[in-house]
Design an enzyme around this catalytic site. Structure first.
Site, PDB file in Angstrom:
ATOM      1  N   ASP A   1       0.822  -1.212   0.000  1.00  0.00           N
ATOM      2  CA  ASP A   1       0.000   0.000   0.000  1.00  0.00           C
ATOM      3  C   ASP A   1       0.858   1.265   0.000  1.00  0.00           C
ATOM      4  O   ASP A   1       0.321   2.372  -0.003  1.00  0.00           O
ATOM      5  CB  ASP A   1      -0.924   0.021   1.224  1.00  0.00           C
ATOM      6  CG  ASP A   1      -2.395   0.012   0.815  1.00  0.00           C
ATOM      7  OD1 ASP A   1      -2.689  -0.288  -0.362  1.00  0.00           O
ATOM      8  OD2 ASP A   1      -3.254   0.308   1.665  1.00  0.00           O
TER       9      ASP A   1
ATOM     10  N   ASP B   1     -10.039  -6.472  12.608  1.00  0.00           N
ATOM     11  CA  ASP B   1      -9.880  -7.908  12.824  1.00  0.00           C
ATOM     12  C   ASP B   1     -10.971  -8.467  13.742  1.00  0.00           C
ATOM     13  O   ASP B   1     -11.639  -9.451  13.405  1.00  0.00           O
ATOM     14  CB  ASP B   1      -8.487  -8.211  13.376  1.00  0.00           C
ATOM     15  CG  ASP B   1      -8.040  -7.215  14.441  1.00  0.00           C
ATOM     16  OD1 ASP B   1      -8.877  -6.431  14.916  1.00  0.00           O
ATOM     17  OD2 ASP B   1      -6.842  -7.218  14.798  1.00  0.00           O
TER      18      ASP B   1
END
Length: 763
Positions: A183, A344
């Site tokens: 990224d 998460d």
């Protein structure tokens, strides 16, 4: 443990707990005098001590005995908690004006929070599940696994080690594919005039790195939704049945897939298998207090014990890395969730709401990096806290359809922990209200507190020691929480008032500190330390000038002394120690044998520690026939002590020799040699577990306090030396400026001014 055995154990615990709670309800509401309560409390404390004594000496194989002891301890602790709270509510709040009432209620609310969290903690630790990896079918029948390594700004050196570890994983060739998701080199960044050069260079370097190590390079157009968006952008292009997510600074053991894939093959409803996160470097608290090598890691309480407890209720969750996930189920919930900062946990909760299962395998199979500085550490924990509060507000597990009742309770328990900054600050300031201003926030005598408060305190400590004592010592949590509390309380308030989406900030990793310095987070901690210190001085004055207050002063002063120890340790943590090592070392607890080929001779040595750059070797002085010169190249052979054969051989450069120790730097001939070092350092899961086990061990309450006081004193001396040197430099600098100004004002020549600045320099 078989399924039948698990059910018997669970049923036994439930029956014992039901019996215990029935007795508790009856006992708590019995009206008794203080004298009678003193006898009851003393009897229960004695029972708890006996239970703890027996528990520590009971074999781990005696599951039913350990279960009975744990539940009995839990039941007595619950009684102590309720009895204390009832007494607090009935007799100790108010009666001294409005300010006293408000302050007393605020403190009582924090105690209710602490007690409630303890009760939820009892629930979580009620049925800790210890799993064993299922057997795997033949290699030809194993599913394809894609290993995803998302990265944003991590250095190439860290990524190389991670990718080498990932490509070293023991899994059939053609069924394992390692992907680097970059990224930091997206199209947007490469086209941004301000950062285009750096982004394009990064993309080129990482593409080359992937080609060298055998990984597949990915990037995307935009940086939407940070890490979650990065993973989601890659999902559609994958073909594997399973994905293994590894953080950019996590290195997996070779056996990670052999240990985890079986759970997904065995249970078609299993969506995620999570393993613990372990770390090679100390966090800033461990480093600055110098407790890295002789105390348990702070993260192990959650990574080892709480997750095992959550797994017992089918509520263990994905922690962002070191987890194998079934790709089809992840795609069904829309990929990694993006509504909160803790994507998460949010993802795991959505998978659970669909009826899918999770597994926690309590076996350390990755080694990662922790934040190096206090500010980075606080930044990381604040992000976790904000994400937890966001989930409570946006996707409240109490209302989310599809979750089981036990899962709802488990998630609420996990998220509610992050309100601790407010409770911590109230408990830190509460005794100062009385000592400084005479506000009666806790209307009780020392004798009354000894009857109700001390047994409650002892009960919670004994249960904590029984359940988690090997990985969490007294005072450790207090210091960690106080380091975070001031700044976290401010940031959490913003999240509570505005629960909307917030920007994701990557926690810095691999930082290298070139010099000692005081953390910017120290300013607010100095304020709290000053308040506590002045409160102690005023308390001493009150003891002599207000004898009538002594019944309250006894336990208030003891409370403030504990706060003082916590604050002193917190201040020492704020002194950032220098850390310039270019790569982290792994200590080898097995004391690996090796031989060094030098000048035609073979010299026996032992490997003390390793990094990807070099090693420290121990030798016996009499075995060195020739003086080893610095920069000399020799061959190092590391030996398998069990098989008595050479495992790996390297060319190393000797960089120092001192007192039976050699410092060696690896001189890599090719990437294969570096891959071998990474494999040796990180690939063996047993060595990782041995390193962790070396740090585990119980400490008594008194020994733990003595340990932290000793470490704090050591750190405090170093801190004072630093402050003395810094102050001296500042004074000399200011004096020089004043002398320069005076000499200019008095019209001195440069030569005369030089003589004034340095009278010894008469040239």
């Amino acid at each position: 443990m078989s399924i039948l055995s698990e059910r018997i154990t669970n049923g036994l615990q439930l029956a014992l707990l039901a019996l215990g709670l029935t007795g508790i309800i009856g006992l708590v509401n019995l009206p008794v005098s203080n004298a009678s309560q003193a006898y009851v409390s003393a009897a229960f404390v004695l029972m708890l001590m006996v239970i703890l004594f027996i528990y520590k000496r009971t074999s781990a194989s005696s599951e039913y005995a350990l279960t009975a002891l744990r539940v009995l301890c839990m039941s007595i602790s619950v009684y102590m908690i309720f009895r204390y709270l009832i007494w607090r509510a009935e007799y100790t709040i108010g009666g001294y004006g409005v300010i006293s009432l408000i302050a007393g209620l605020l403190l009582f609310v924090t105690e209710i929070y602490a007690a409630s969290y303890s009760m939820l903690g009892f629930f979580v630790s009620f049925y800790p599940r210890q799993r064993k990896s299922p057997a795997l079918p033949a290699d030809a029948e194993l599913p394809v696994v894609d290993v995803l390594v998302p990265t944003y700004n991590e250095p190439e050196e860290i990524l190389e080690i991670t990718l080498l570890g990932a490509t070293n994983i023991d899994y059939p060739k053609g069924k394992l594919f390692v992907h680097l998701l970059d990224d930091g080199g997206t199209d947007d960044r490469c086209q941004n005039p301000k950062i285009s050069d750096a982004s394009q260079q990064r993309r080129a370097r990482l593409l080359s790195l992937c080609q060298r190590v055998g990984a597949i390079y990915h990037t995307r157009m935009h940086n939407d939704n940070a890490k979650a968006g990065n993973i989601n952008a890659a999902l559609n292009g994958l073909e594997g049945d399973l994905i293994l997510i590894i953080d950019a600074d996590h290195v997996p053991a070779k056996a990670i897939l052999r240990e985890t894939v079986g759970f997904l093959l065995k249970d078609p409803l299993c969506a995620v298998v999570q393993t613990p996160h372990s770390f090679i470097n100390p966090d800033p608290i461990e480093k600055n207090l110098d407790i890295m090598h002789d105390s348990p890691p702070e993260t192990e309480l959650f990574q080892q014990y709480i997750q095992s407890g959550l797994d017992g209720w089918g509520a263990s969750f994905f922690c962002g890395s070191a987890a194998v996930i079934r790709r089809s189920m992840l795609m069904e919930v829309g990929g990694i969730q993006t509504d909160t900062l803790t994507e998460d946990v949010e993802t795991a909760m959505m998978l659970h709401s669909k009826g899918y299962h999770s597994v926690f395998l309590n076996k350390s199979l990755v080694v990662g990096l922790q934040p190096e500085t206090v500010t980075s550490f606080i930044q990381q924990r604040i992000r976790w806290a904000q994400g937890a509060i966001q989930i409570l507000q946006v996707k409240n597990p109490l209302r989310l359809k599809g979750l089981k009742l036990t899962q709802r309770i488990a998630y609420v328990t996990s998220f509610s922990y992050w309100f601790f900054p407010y409770a911590r600050l109230v408990n830190m300031l509460a005794p100062s209200m009385f000592l400084l201003f005479g506000v009666m926030i806790y209307n009780a005598t020392a004798w009354q507190y000894a009857i109700y408060g001390v047994p409650y305190f002892i009960a919670t400590w004994i249960y904590s020691d029984l359940a988690y004592g090997k990985v969490r010592w007294p005072l450790a949590s207090d210091v960690y929480e106080m380091v975070q509390a001031p700044l976290a309380s401010i940031m959490l308030l913003g999240t509570l008032l505005r629960p909307g989406k917030r920007s994701f900030k990557v926690t810095p990793k691999g930082e290298h500190l070139g010099e000692d310095f005081i953390s910017s987070a120290a300013k607010v901690q100095v304020v709290f330390f000053t308040i506590v210190f002045i409160s102690l001085l005023v308390g001493i004055w009150r003891w002599f000038s207000h004898p009538g207050e002594r019944p309250q002063l006894i336990f208030t002063m003891l409370w403030e002394i504990i706060n003082f120890i916590i604050m002193l340790a917190t201040l020492v943590v704020m002194f950032e120690r220098k850390q310039v090592r270019g790569s982290y070392r792994v200590a080898i607890p097995l004391d690996m044998p090796a031989t060094m080929e030098m000048n035609g001779k073979s010299i026996a040595v032992r490997v003390d520690d390793l990094s990807v750059n070099g090693a420290r070797l121990q030798y016996k002085e009499e075995l060195i026939f020739d003086k080893i010169n610095n920069n000399q190249l020799v061959t190092l052979n590391i030996v398998d002590s069990e098989a008595s054969k050479t495992m790996v051989s390297f060319i190393v450069e000797i960089i120092y020799q001192s007192g039976g120790w050699l410092g060696a730097r690896f001189v890599y001939q090719d990437l294969a040699e570096k891959r071998a070092v990474v494999d040796f350092m990180y690939g063996n899961a047993k060595r990782l577990e041995d390193r962790l086990e070396k740090r585990r061990g119980r400490k008594s309450f008194a020994a733990a306090y003595a340990y932290f006081i000793y470490k704090t004193t050591q750190g405090g001396v170093i801190f004072l030396r630093h402050m003395w040197r810094a102050s001296s430099r500042w004074i000399r600098g200011r004096a020089a400026l004043i002398l320069d100004a005076l000499t200019k004002k008095m019209g001195f020549s440069e030569k005369q001014a030089q003589r004034v600045r340095n009278p010894r320099d008469l040239s």
